[in-house]
Scaffold this motif. Sequence first.
Motif, PDB file in Angstrom:
ATOM      1  N   GLU A 184     -20.345   3.898   5.018  1.00 19.17           N
ATOM      2  CA  GLU A 184     -21.683   3.540   5.490  1.00 19.17           C
ATOM      3  C   GLU A 184     -22.492   2.820   4.418  1.00 19.17           C
ATOM      4  OE1 GLU A 184     -23.641   6.981   6.892  1.00 19.17           O
ATOM      5  OE2 GLU A 184     -22.325   7.279   8.629  1.00 19.17           O
ATOM      6  N   SER A 185     -22.152   3.073   3.142  1.00 18.99           N
ATOM      7  CA  SER A 185     -22.941   2.505   2.045  1.00 18.99           C
ATOM      8  C   SER A 185     -22.227   1.410   1.275  1.00 18.99           C
ATOM      9  CB  SER A 185     -23.354   3.616   1.055  1.00 18.99           C
ATOM     10  OG  SER A 185     -24.050   4.654   1.703  1.00 18.99           O
ATOM     11  N   TYR A 186     -20.900   1.484   1.188  1.00 14.94           N
ATOM     12  CA  TYR A 186     -20.180   0.575   0.305  1.00 14.94           C
ATOM     13  C   TYR A 186     -18.944   0.011   0.994  1.00 14.94           C
ATOM     14  CZ  TYR A 186     -22.916   3.354  -3.002  1.00 14.94           C
ATOM     15  OH  TYR A 186     -23.929   4.020  -3.637  1.00 14.94           O
ATOM     16  N   GLU A 187     -18.529  -1.115   0.483  1.00 14.59           N
ATOM     17  CA  GLU A 187     -17.238  -1.686   0.871  1.00 14.59           C
ATOM     18  C   GLU A 187     -16.707  -2.495  -0.298  1.00 14.59           C
ATOM     19  OE1 GLU A 187     -17.555  -5.600   3.275  1.00 14.59           O
ATOM     20  OE2 GLU A 187     -19.029  -4.231   4.166  1.00 14.59           O
ATOM     21  N   GLY A 188     -15.395  -2.543  -0.393  1.00 19.27           N
ATOM     22  CA  GLY A 188     -14.801  -3.274  -1.506  1.00 19.27           C
ATOM     23  C   GLY A 188     -13.292  -3.278  -1.395  1.00 19.27           C
ATOM     24  N   THR A 189     -12.663  -3.893  -2.421  1.00 23.34           N
ATOM     25  CA  THR A 189     -11.211  -4.025  -2.436  1.00 23.34           C
ATOM     26  C   THR A 189     -10.682  -3.661  -3.809  1.00 23.34           C
ATOM     27  OG1 THR A 189     -11.298  -5.792  -0.782  1.00 23.34           O
ATOM     28  CG2 THR A 189      -9.278  -5.595  -2.091  1.00 23.34           C
ATOM     29  N   LEU A 190      -9.623  -2.871  -3.826  1.00 18.42           N
ATOM     30  CA  LEU A 190      -8.937  -2.494  -5.057  1.00 18.42           C
ATOM     31  C   LEU A 190      -7.612  -3.239  -5.113  1.00 18.42           C
ATOM     32  CD1 LEU A 190      -9.525   1.361  -4.793  1.00 18.42           C
ATOM     33  CD2 LEU A 190     -10.848  -0.259  -6.164  1.00 18.42           C
ATOM     34  N   ARG A 191      -7.330  -3.865  -6.263  1.00 20.13           N
ATOM     35  CA  ARG A 191      -6.103  -4.653  -6.396  1.00 20.13           C
ATOM     36  C   ARG A 191      -5.390  -4.312  -7.695  1.00 20.13           C
ATOM     37  NH1 ARG A 191      -9.830  -8.516  -4.496  1.00 20.13           N
ATOM     38  NH2 ARG A 191      -9.288  -9.419  -2.445  1.00 20.13           N
ATOM     39  N   ALA A 192      -4.063  -4.386  -7.647  1.00 19.00           N
ATOM     40  CA  ALA A 192      -3.234  -4.227  -8.842  1.00 19.00           C
ATOM     41  C   ALA A 192      -1.870  -4.839  -8.553  1.00 19.00           C
ATOM     42  CB  ALA A 192      -3.096  -2.763  -9.240  1.00 19.00           C
ATOM     43  N   SER A 193      -1.203  -5.251  -9.609  1.00 20.29           N
ATOM     44  CA  SER A 193       0.132  -5.828  -9.442  1.00 20.29           C
ATOM     45  C   SER A 193       0.972  -5.522 -10.673  1.00 20.29           C
ATOM     46  CB  SER A 193       0.050  -7.346  -9.220  1.00 20.29           C
ATOM     47  OG  SER A 193      -0.493  -7.994 -10.356  1.00 20.29           O
ATOM     48  N   ALA A 194       2.278  -5.579 -10.507  1.00 14.74           N
ATOM     49  CA  ALA A 194       3.207  -5.318 -11.608  1.00 14.74           C
ATOM     50  C   ALA A 194       4.533  -6.004 -11.297  1.00 14.74           C
ATOM     51  CB  ALA A 194       3.412  -3.819 -11.808  1.00 14.74           C
ATOM     52  N   PRO A 195       5.214  -6.531 -12.315  1.00 13.47           N
ATOM     53  CA  PRO A 195       6.531  -7.145 -12.085  1.00 13.47           C
ATOM     54  C   PRO A 195       7.549  -6.105 -11.600  1.00 13.47           C
ATOM     55  CG  PRO A 195       5.612  -7.805 -14.211  1.00 13.47           C
ATOM     56  CD  PRO A 195       4.750  -6.697 -13.700  1.00 13.47           C
ATOM     57  N   PHE A 196       8.448  -6.546 -10.719  1.00 12.31           N
ATOM     58  CA  PHE A 196       9.558  -5.721 -10.250  1.00 12.31           C
ATOM     59  C   PHE A 196      10.848  -6.400 -10.705  1.00 12.31           C
ATOM     60  CE2 PHE A 196      12.477  -4.316  -6.738  1.00 12.31           C
ATOM     61  CZ  PHE A 196      12.553  -2.995  -7.161  1.00 12.31           C
ATOM     62  N   VAL A 197      11.603  -5.677 -11.516  1.00 12.52           N
ATOM     63  CA  VAL A 197      12.759  -6.273 -12.185  1.00 12.52           C
ATOM     64  C   VAL A 197      14.049  -5.678 -11.619  1.00 12.52           C
ATOM     65  CG1 VAL A 197      13.893  -6.687 -14.398  1.00 12.52           C
ATOM     66  CG2 VAL A 197      11.382  -6.592 -14.277  1.00 12.52           C
ATOM     67  N   ILE A 198      15.000  -6.572 -11.271  1.00 14.67           N
ATOM     68  CA  ILE A 198      16.335  -6.155 -10.845  1.00 14.67           C
ATOM     69  C   ILE A 198      17.348  -6.891 -11.716  1.00 14.67           C
ATOM     70  CG2 ILE A 198      17.965  -5.977  -8.938  1.00 14.67           C
ATOM     71  CD1 ILE A 198      15.658  -6.322  -7.000  1.00 14.67           C
ATOM     72  N   ASP A 199      18.182  -6.115 -12.402  1.00 16.41           N
ATOM     73  CA  ASP A 199      19.255  -6.768 -13.149  1.00 16.41           C
ATOM     74  C   ASP A 199      20.596  -6.354 -12.549  1.00 16.41           C
ATOM     75  OD1 ASP A 199      19.748  -4.225 -14.106  1.00 16.41           O
ATOM     76  OD2 ASP A 199      18.786  -4.578 -16.051  1.00 16.41           O
ATOM     77  N   GLU A 200      21.654  -6.487 -13.282  1.00 15.14           N
ATOM     78  CA  GLU A 200      22.985  -6.270 -12.707  1.00 15.14           C
ATOM     79  C   GLU A 200      23.234  -4.821 -12.315  1.00 15.14           C
ATOM     80  OE1 GLU A 200      25.796  -7.711 -15.479  1.00 15.14           O
ATOM     81  OE2 GLU A 200      25.233  -9.814 -15.248  1.00 15.14           O
ATOM     82  N   VAL A 201      22.677  -3.859 -13.067  1.00 15.17           N
ATOM     83  CA  VAL A 201      23.008  -2.454 -12.804  1.00 15.17           C
ATOM     84  C   VAL A 201      21.790  -1.594 -12.506  1.00 15.17           C
ATOM     85  CG1 VAL A 201      25.108  -2.550 -14.205  1.00 15.17           C
ATOM     86  CG2 VAL A 201      22.926  -1.898 -15.263  1.00 15.17           C
ATOM     87  N   ALA A 202      20.560  -2.101 -12.726  1.00 17.24           N
ATOM     88  CA  ALA A 202      19.384  -1.242 -12.597  1.00 17.24           C
ATOM     89  C   ALA A 202      18.196  -2.037 -12.079  1.00 17.24           C
ATOM     90  CB  ALA A 202      19.045  -0.597 -13.950  1.00 17.24           C
ATOM     91  N   TYR A 203      17.139  -1.294 -11.757  1.00 18.02           N
ATOM     92  CA  TYR A 203      15.881  -1.910 -11.322  1.00 18.02           C
ATOM     93  C   TYR A 203      14.734  -1.000 -11.744  1.00 18.02           C
ATOM     94  CZ  TYR A 203      16.405   1.435  -7.462  1.00 18.02           C
ATOM     95  OH  TYR A 203      16.570   2.575  -6.718  1.00 18.02           O
ATOM     96  N   TYR A 204      13.521  -1.577 -11.843  1.00 16.47           N
ATOM     97  CA  TYR A 204      12.356  -0.784 -12.272  1.00 16.47           C
ATOM     98  C   TYR A 204      11.073  -1.575 -12.024  1.00 16.47           C
ATOM     99  CZ  TYR A 204      12.971  -3.718 -16.443  1.00 16.47           C
ATOM    100  OH  TYR A 204      13.141  -4.781 -17.283  1.00 16.47           O
ATOM    101  N   VAL A 205       9.976  -0.819 -11.948  1.00 15.90           N
ATOM    102  CA  VAL A 205       8.639  -1.409 -11.857  1.00 15.90           C
ATOM    103  C   VAL A 205       8.107  -1.527 -13.287  1.00 15.90           C
ATOM    104  CG1 VAL A 205       6.299  -1.202 -10.929  1.00 15.90           C
ATOM    105  CG2 VAL A 205       8.267  -0.372  -9.596  1.00 15.90           C
ATOM    106  N   ASP A 206       7.873  -2.738 -13.745  1.00 16.97           N
ATOM    107  CA  ASP A 206       7.492  -2.984 -15.134  1.00 16.97           C
ATOM    108  C   ASP A 206       5.963  -2.897 -15.282  1.00 16.97           C
ATOM    109  OD1 ASP A 206       7.578  -3.560 -17.779  1.00 16.97           O
ATOM    110  OD2 ASP A 206       7.951  -5.703 -17.543  1.00 16.97           O
ATOM    111  N   GLY A 207       5.444  -1.688 -15.194  1.00 12.46           N
ATOM    112  CA  GLY A 207       3.998  -1.474 -15.308  1.00 12.46           C
ATOM    113  C   GLY A 207       3.541  -0.437 -14.313  1.00 12.46           C
ATOM    114  N   SER A 208       2.237  -0.241 -14.219  1.00 14.24           N
ATOM    115  CA  SER A 208       1.675   0.757 -13.306  1.00 14.24           C
ATOM    116  C   SER A 208       0.872   0.057 -12.222  1.00 14.24           C
ATOM    117  CB  SER A 208       0.782   1.751 -14.067  1.00 14.24           C
ATOM    118  OG  SER A 208      -0.290   1.070 -14.699  1.00 14.24           O
TER     119      SER A 208
END
Length: 340
Positions: A184-208
Amino acid sequence: MALEHRLKLFISENHRLVVGAFVVLGVLCLVGAGYVFSTPTTQTVTEETDQQAFSTQTYSSALVTRPSALYEQGERLENRSVYFLSASPSMTLDMTTSVPAGEPVQVAQRLELEVRGVRDGEPFYQSTRTIVDTDRTVEDGRAAASETLNVSALNQELAAIQQEVQSVGQFQLRLVMEATYRTESYEGTLRASAPFVIDEVAYYVDGSLVAEETESTPAQRQITQPPDPLEYGALGALGLLFFGAAAVVTRIENHVDPEELRTRIVHDQHAEWISRGEFPTNSEKQYISILTLEDLVDVAIDTNRRVIHDPQIDAYAVIDGSEIYYYALEDVEADEWLGI
């Protein structure tokens, strides 16, 4: 001493003006102290009211579905720095948005996987895959969504397009999180991004993947501050000090002789021409009285002689042959002592 004599002479000649000025300043200071004491000040301050906190974050987890020397089959790995394709070919992404509880809040959550092909830093290909896309109204302060991403299949797709591109460019993956809220009082947008890495044997999110915001409404209000004791106390003390100075000036004026002060000032100015000594009282000498010490010093300068100061009678003289030019504050006493 010259400064002291000059100050006393100034006070003696202008004592009414000086006393009046000190009295006026003292009255003004006391009036000012009374005004400060009786008149509290008001100040406008701005406060942040109706504060509400909003946050969103995405956690990763993976289920071990294949036998592995690292993990037991069926084990769920949560928020690990790296996951292995051989043990966990799929990853679960849990997106949670926290909003104020107890009121309806519309929350839209979106989590996307961007694939960009780049060469020398410039993109030549881009695609977007939507993982989470929800829009709902919550009242318990929490909106959550969970989706599973088949990383093994995604890796095969990337390998196929990489085979087509060969060494001309490379592909980069990025997770993009966005949460939109409306109250009723506020509106907004929250954004964040992080690289997603896939190599030959593993994968991971590089950040939070975390974003937060605190909303508030500024409001102004008047506050009354009590008088500062240091301010009215200092003014009062200064006022009393001016009254004391007026009393001192009156005392000085009643106990000083202006002519004596002028003589002392001239004495200090021409000290190099004045020596201590006694006057000869021989009746053969001719005594000539000079009206001021300054005139007597002029006589000494003109005749290239020194001024003799006899402190016994507080008189000054210039001896020039059979003539003695003298000046004394108390002419009667000097005449009697000299026998003239």
